[in-house]
Design a protein around this motif. Sequence first.
Motif, PDB file in Angstrom:
ATOM      1  N   LEU A  97       0.868  -1.174   0.000  1.00 41.74           N
ATOM      2  CA  LEU A  97       0.000   0.000   0.000  1.00 41.74           C
ATOM      3  C   LEU A  97       0.901   1.219   0.000  1.00 41.74           C
ATOM      4  N   ILE A  98       0.754   2.080  -0.999  1.00 39.10           N
ATOM      5  CA  ILE A  98       1.657   3.210  -1.206  1.00 39.10           C
ATOM      6  C   ILE A  98       0.868   4.516  -1.200  1.00 39.10           C
ATOM      7  N   VAL A  99       1.402   5.522  -0.505  1.00 34.95           N
ATOM      8  CA  VAL A  99       0.867   6.883  -0.571  1.00 34.95           C
ATOM      9  C   VAL A  99       1.708   7.625  -1.611  1.00 34.95           C
ATOM     10  N   THR A 100       1.066   8.132  -2.658  1.00 39.81           N
ATOM     11  CA  THR A 100       1.787   8.803  -3.741  1.00 39.81           C
ATOM     12  C   THR A 100       2.100  10.252  -3.390  1.00 39.81           C
ATOM     13  N   ARG A 101       2.870  10.901  -4.260  1.00 39.64           N
ATOM     14  CA  ARG A 101       3.187  12.331  -4.076  1.00 39.64           C
ATOM     15  C   ARG A 101       1.930  13.191  -4.114  1.00 39.64           C
ATOM     16  N   ASN A 102       0.894  12.699  -4.811  1.00 35.50           N
ATOM     17  CA  ASN A 102      -0.377  13.437  -4.883  1.00 35.50           C
ATOM     18  C   ASN A 102      -1.342  13.027  -3.772  1.00 35.50           C
ATOM     19  N   ASN A 103      -0.811  12.320  -2.761  1.00 33.75           N
ATOM     20  CA  ASN A 103      -1.575  11.884  -1.583  1.00 33.75           C
ATOM     21  C   ASN A 103      -2.709  10.924  -1.943  1.00 33.75           C
ATOM     22  N   ARG A 104      -2.480  10.094  -2.944  1.00 35.45           N
ATOM     23  CA  ARG A 104      -3.423   9.041  -3.330  1.00 35.45           C
ATOM     24  C   ARG A 104      -2.896   7.704  -2.811  1.00 35.45           C
TER      25      ARG A 104
END
Length: 55
Positions: free
Chosen positions: A43-50
């Motif tokens: 589970l990854i939080v992206t730079r765009n907070n997705r």
Amino acid sequence: MNPPPPPGPSSDRPCEPQEIDSQTLMRGQKQLIIRHDGESYRLIVTRNNRLILQK
């Protein structure tokens, strides 16, 4: 006479899913490994907070 058992999930009524805040789940990290049925998922939080779930 014994008291009736406490109310529990009924087979004719679906259970409400547990809700947890993503910040609580991630604990300040950007990635989390989830193990399910012998497999690992990320589970990854992206730079765009997705949130993204990868196998």
